[in-house]
Design a protein around this motif. Structure first.
Motif, PDB file in Angstrom:
ATOM      1  N   LEU A 190       0.872  -1.179   0.000  1.00 33.25           N
ATOM      2  CA  LEU A 190       0.000   0.000   0.000  1.00 33.25           C
ATOM      3  C   LEU A 190       0.908   1.229   0.000  1.00 33.25           C
ATOM      4  CD1 LEU A 190      -3.105   0.217   2.189  1.00 33.25           C
ATOM      5  CD2 LEU A 190      -1.407   1.973   2.513  1.00 33.25           C
ATOM      6  N   PHE A 191       0.637   2.178  -0.871  1.00 34.10           N
ATOM      7  CA  PHE A 191       1.506   3.354  -0.945  1.00 34.10           C
ATOM      8  C   PHE A 191       0.754   4.521  -1.575  1.00 34.10           C
ATOM      9  CE2 PHE A 191       2.311   2.659  -5.499  1.00 34.10           C
ATOM     10  CZ  PHE A 191       2.063   1.291  -5.609  1.00 34.10           C
ATOM     11  N   LEU A 192       1.320   5.705  -1.385  1.00 34.58           N
ATOM     12  CA  LEU A 192       0.720   6.904  -1.967  1.00 34.58           C
ATOM     13  C   LEU A 192       1.468   7.248  -3.242  1.00 34.58           C
ATOM     14  CD1 LEU A 192       0.559   8.924   1.369  1.00 34.58           C
ATOM     15  CD2 LEU A 192      -1.414   8.000   0.137  1.00 34.58           C
ATOM     16  N   VAL A 193       0.761   7.819  -4.217  1.00 43.70           N
ATOM     17  CA  VAL A 193       1.465   8.303  -5.400  1.00 43.70           C
ATOM     18  C   VAL A 193       1.207   9.792  -5.616  1.00 43.70           C
ATOM     19  CG1 VAL A 193       1.669   6.105  -6.641  1.00 43.70           C
ATOM     20  CG2 VAL A 193      -0.387   7.474  -6.962  1.00 43.70           C
ATOM     21  N   THR A 194       2.278  10.473  -6.035  1.00 46.30           N
ATOM     22  CA  THR A 194       2.193  11.882  -6.433  1.00 46.30           C
ATOM     23  C   THR A 194       2.515  11.952  -7.919  1.00 46.30           C
ATOM     24  OG1 THR A 194       4.527  12.190  -5.919  1.00 46.30           O
ATOM     25  CG2 THR A 194       2.968  12.725  -4.173  1.00 46.30           C
ATOM     26  N   ASN A 195       2.342  13.139  -8.517  1.00 45.61           N
ATOM     27  CA  ASN A 195       2.671  13.293  -9.932  1.00 45.61           C
ATOM     28  C   ASN A 195       1.966  12.238 -10.781  1.00 45.61           C
ATOM     29  OD1 ASN A 195       4.237  15.035 -11.459  1.00 45.61           O
ATOM     30  ND2 ASN A 195       6.058  14.561 -10.203  1.00 45.61           N
ATOM     31  N   HIS A 196       0.699  12.010 -10.450  1.00 42.29           N
ATOM     32  CA  HIS A 196      -0.030  10.881 -11.032  1.00 42.29           C
ATOM     33  C   HIS A 196      -0.872  11.282 -12.242  1.00 42.29           C
ATOM     34  CE1 HIS A 196      -2.953  12.931  -8.671  1.00 42.29           C
ATOM     35  NE2 HIS A 196      -2.410  12.549  -7.533  1.00 42.29           N
ATOM     36  N   GLY A 197      -0.914  12.558 -12.554  1.00 41.45           N
ATOM     37  CA  GLY A 197      -1.614  12.977 -13.764  1.00 41.45           C
ATOM     38  C   GLY A 197      -3.108  13.213 -13.604  1.00 41.45           C
ATOM     39  N   VAL A 198      -3.631  12.991 -12.396  1.00 41.45           N
ATOM     40  CA  VAL A 198      -5.055  13.320 -12.164  1.00 41.45           C
ATOM     41  C   VAL A 198      -5.039  14.704 -11.521  1.00 41.45           C
ATOM     42  CG1 VAL A 198      -7.249  12.517 -11.220  1.00 41.45           C
ATOM     43  CG2 VAL A 198      -5.390  10.873 -11.582  1.00 41.45           C
ATOM     44  N   ALA A 256      -5.745  18.351  -9.782  1.00 48.71           N
ATOM     45  CA  ALA A 256      -6.431  18.675  -8.533  1.00 48.71           C
ATOM     46  C   ALA A 256      -7.895  19.028  -8.779  1.00 48.71           C
ATOM     47  CB  ALA A 256      -5.709  19.831  -7.833  1.00 48.71           C
ATOM     48  N   GLY A 257      -8.150  19.719  -9.900  1.00 49.53           N
ATOM     49  CA  GLY A 257      -9.532  20.123 -10.202  1.00 49.53           C
ATOM     50  C   GLY A 257     -10.428  18.908 -10.402  1.00 49.53           C
ATOM     51  N   LEU A 258      -9.897  17.909 -11.099  1.00 47.96           N
ATOM     52  CA  LEU A 258     -10.682  16.703 -11.348  1.00 47.96           C
ATOM     53  C   LEU A 258     -10.910  15.932 -10.043  1.00 47.96           C
ATOM     54  CD1 LEU A 258     -12.053  14.665 -13.212  1.00 47.96           C
ATOM     55  CD2 LEU A 258      -9.786  13.729 -13.776  1.00 47.96           C
ATOM     56  N   MET A 259      -9.861  15.847  -9.220  1.00 46.61           N
ATOM     57  CA  MET A 259     -10.013  15.140  -7.941  1.00 46.61           C
ATOM     58  C   MET A 259     -11.060  15.831  -7.068  1.00 46.61           C
ATOM     59  SD  MET A 259      -6.078  14.048  -7.029  1.00 46.61           S
ATOM     60  CE  MET A 259      -6.443  13.078  -5.570  1.00 46.61           C
ATOM     61  N   ASP A 260     -10.935  17.152  -6.943  1.00 46.49           N
ATOM     62  CA  ASP A 260     -11.898  17.889  -6.115  1.00 46.49           C
ATOM     63  C   ASP A 260     -13.304  17.772  -6.688  1.00 46.49           C
ATOM     64  OD1 ASP A 260      -9.809  18.600  -4.587  1.00 46.49           O
ATOM     65  OD2 ASP A 260      -9.707  20.698  -5.254  1.00 46.49           O
ATOM     66  N   GLY A 261     -13.385  17.890  -8.018  1.00 50.58           N
ATOM     67  CA  GLY A 261     -14.695  17.821  -8.672  1.00 50.58           C
ATOM     68  C   GLY A 261     -15.365  16.479  -8.430  1.00 50.58           C
ATOM     69  N   MET A 262     -14.592  15.394  -8.590  1.00 50.64           N
ATOM     70  CA  MET A 262     -15.155  14.050  -8.401  1.00 50.64           C
ATOM     71  C   MET A 262     -15.580  13.841  -6.950  1.00 50.64           C
ATOM     72  SD  MET A 262     -15.590  11.105 -10.214  1.00 50.64           S
ATOM     73  CE  MET A 262     -17.234  11.313  -9.627  1.00 50.64           C
ATOM     74  N   MET A 263     -14.757  14.367  -6.047  1.00 47.43           N
ATOM     75  CA  MET A 263     -15.062  14.211  -4.625  1.00 47.43           C
ATOM     76  C   MET A 263     -16.333  14.986  -4.274  1.00 47.43           C
ATOM     77  SD  MET A 263     -13.313  12.324  -2.704  1.00 47.43           S
ATOM     78  CE  MET A 263     -13.142  11.871  -1.012  1.00 47.43           C
ATOM     79  N   SER A 264     -16.437  16.231  -4.764  1.00 44.47           N
ATOM     80  CA  SER A 264     -17.618  16.982  -4.342  1.00 44.47           C
ATOM     81  C   SER A 264     -18.869  16.510  -5.061  1.00 44.47           C
ATOM     82  CB  SER A 264     -17.424  18.495  -4.400  1.00 44.47           C
ATOM     83  OG  SER A 264     -16.999  18.853  -5.654  1.00 44.47           O
ATOM     84  N   ALA A 265     -18.730  16.008  -6.304  1.00 41.37           N
ATOM     85  CA  ALA A 265     -19.915  15.448  -6.968  1.00 41.37           C
ATOM     86  C   ALA A 265     -20.383  14.198  -6.212  1.00 41.37           C
ATOM     87  CB  ALA A 265     -19.594  15.107  -8.420  1.00 41.37           C
ATOM     88  N   SER A 266     -19.439  13.425  -5.702  1.00 36.91           N
ATOM     89  CA  SER A 266     -19.808  12.223  -4.939  1.00 36.91           C
ATOM     90  C   SER A 266     -20.529  12.619  -3.651  1.00 36.91           C
ATOM     91  CB  SER A 266     -18.570  11.404  -4.580  1.00 36.91           C
ATOM     92  OG  SER A 266     -17.759  11.222  -5.711  1.00 36.91           O
TER      93      SER A 266
END
Ligand SMILES: O=C(O)CCC(=O)C(=O)O
Ligand SMILES: [Fe+2]
Length: 364
Positions: free
Chosen positions: A81-89, A91-101
């Protein structure tokens, strides 16, 4: 996980946890949610899980890429189990998906029920909105509701179960699926290289991905309402994922995910902007136990609701998996027997409801 078994009967009167939590008049939880023998306090400490820079892993500077690959190896062989950065998703898309959920789970109950996972109000199907499958009156229930959708291959989507509200939901999920697919497409060849497999496409081939075809992928949106007795109840019981790998975007306002390491539970740190990668049992089997599928669980919180979005990548249920031939020899005999993915997944659900681990059933 929840790469799970086929249809079963649910108890028709099962309320969603959200409805239940909203209607509780005393700080009690119904007995069906109390995990006997599992009273749990906070974890001992945050897990020092590795953070992998995907940009570095793929960069042209050989030394930097090799150093990052070694970090990845440690992550795969220790925590799984690990975290990834520089993953190409972005911030806007992550926030958008989270708030739409979040907006979806805040819709009135009648609106969410348009996507119910109960056929005719009683027969459980994998896709849709609701609680997890309830297969017996003795089953200890988890303190979470979910929306579960097949997102890839695109031809397999069930558009009628994709929320129409909030309006942005469908487009965001389509885009998020594409970006996470690319993350998986970077990680799987890197994993094959670390195992020194001749075929760096080994894991992708197993997934049936390539030639324009996408791997079987499910999205699970999990909603964990506030819980008046977090020490008695699991948001999600201890389990390992039945996948090749799972990509998770977790709530960055509250923790709750814990991982088992050396016999103790650790909090998985919340690092905004990162994605969490969780190896699944299919990878542990194919890597002949070199890579680990971690046991993890979700604990609830008395003050805060929590949300997560997971994408699960799995080998086609009709295929069989086994340790890669190159990883088996006299010195390293196969640790797992060959198993049909469909049977493994059926076993997952069975074992989960009994508190046992399906991977133990295929160990040699
Ligand atoms: O909600 C989370 O953080 C983890 C969810 C999870 O482990 C799962 O759905 O398999
Ligand atoms: Fe999981």
């Amino acid at each position: 996980m929840e790469i799970s078994a086929g249809p079963g009967r649910a108890t028709p009167s099962t309320k969603t946890v959200q409805e239940l939590a909203g209607g509780l008049s005393s700080p009690q939880v119904p007995a069906r949610y109390v995990a006997r023998g599992h009273h749990h306090g906070p974890a001992a400490a945050p897990a020092p899980v590795p953070v992998i820079d995907l940009g570095l892993l793929c960069c042209n500077q050989a030394a930097a890429a090799a150093a990052e690959a070694e970090k990845l190896r440690l992550a795969l062989e220790s925590w799984g189990l690990f975290l990834v950065t520089n993953h190409g998703v972005d911030a806007g898309l992550m926030d958008g998906m989270m708030s739409a959920s979040r907006d979806f789970f805040r819709l009135p109950q009648e609106e969410k029920q348009r996507y119910t996972n109960l056929v005719d109000g009683e027969r459980f199907q994998l896709e849709g909105y609701g609680t997890d499958r309830v297969s017996s009156p003795e089953q200890i229930l988890d303190w979470s509701d979910r929306l579960y959708l097949k997102v890839d291959p695109e031809a397999d989507r069930s558009p009628a179960l994709w929320p129409a509200h909030p309006q942005s939901f469908r487009d965001l999920l389509h885009e998020f699926t594409g970006k996470c697919r690319a993350v998986k497409d970077v990680l799987l060849p890197a994993m094959a290289r670390l195992l020194e497999l001749d075929d760096h496409g080994y894991f992708l081939d197993q997934l049936g991905a390539g030639d324009g075809k996408a791997a079987d992928t499910y999205a699970r949106f999990s909603y964990y309402p506030e819980c008046p007795r977090p020490e008695l109840v699991f948001g999600l019981k201890p389990h390992s994922d039945g996948t090749v790998l799972s990509v998770l975007m977790v709530d960055d306002t509250v923790g709750g995910l814990q991982v088992l390491g050396d016999g103790v539970w650790w909090d998985v740190p919340v690092v905004p902007g990162t994605l969490l990668i969780n190896l699944g049992d299919q990878t542990e089997i194919m890597s002949n136990g070199i890579f680990k599928s971690p046991v993890h669980r979700v604990v609830t919180n008395a003050e805060k609701e929590r949300l997560s979005v997971a994408l699960f990548y799995s080998v086609d249920p009709e295929r069989e998996i086994e340790p890669a031939a190159q990883l088996v020899d006299e010195k390293r005999p196969a640790k797992y027997r060959k198993v049909k993915v469909k049977d493994y997944i059926a076993g997952l659900y069975e074992n989960l409801s009994q508190g046992t681990m399906v991977i133990d059933t295929v160990k040699i």
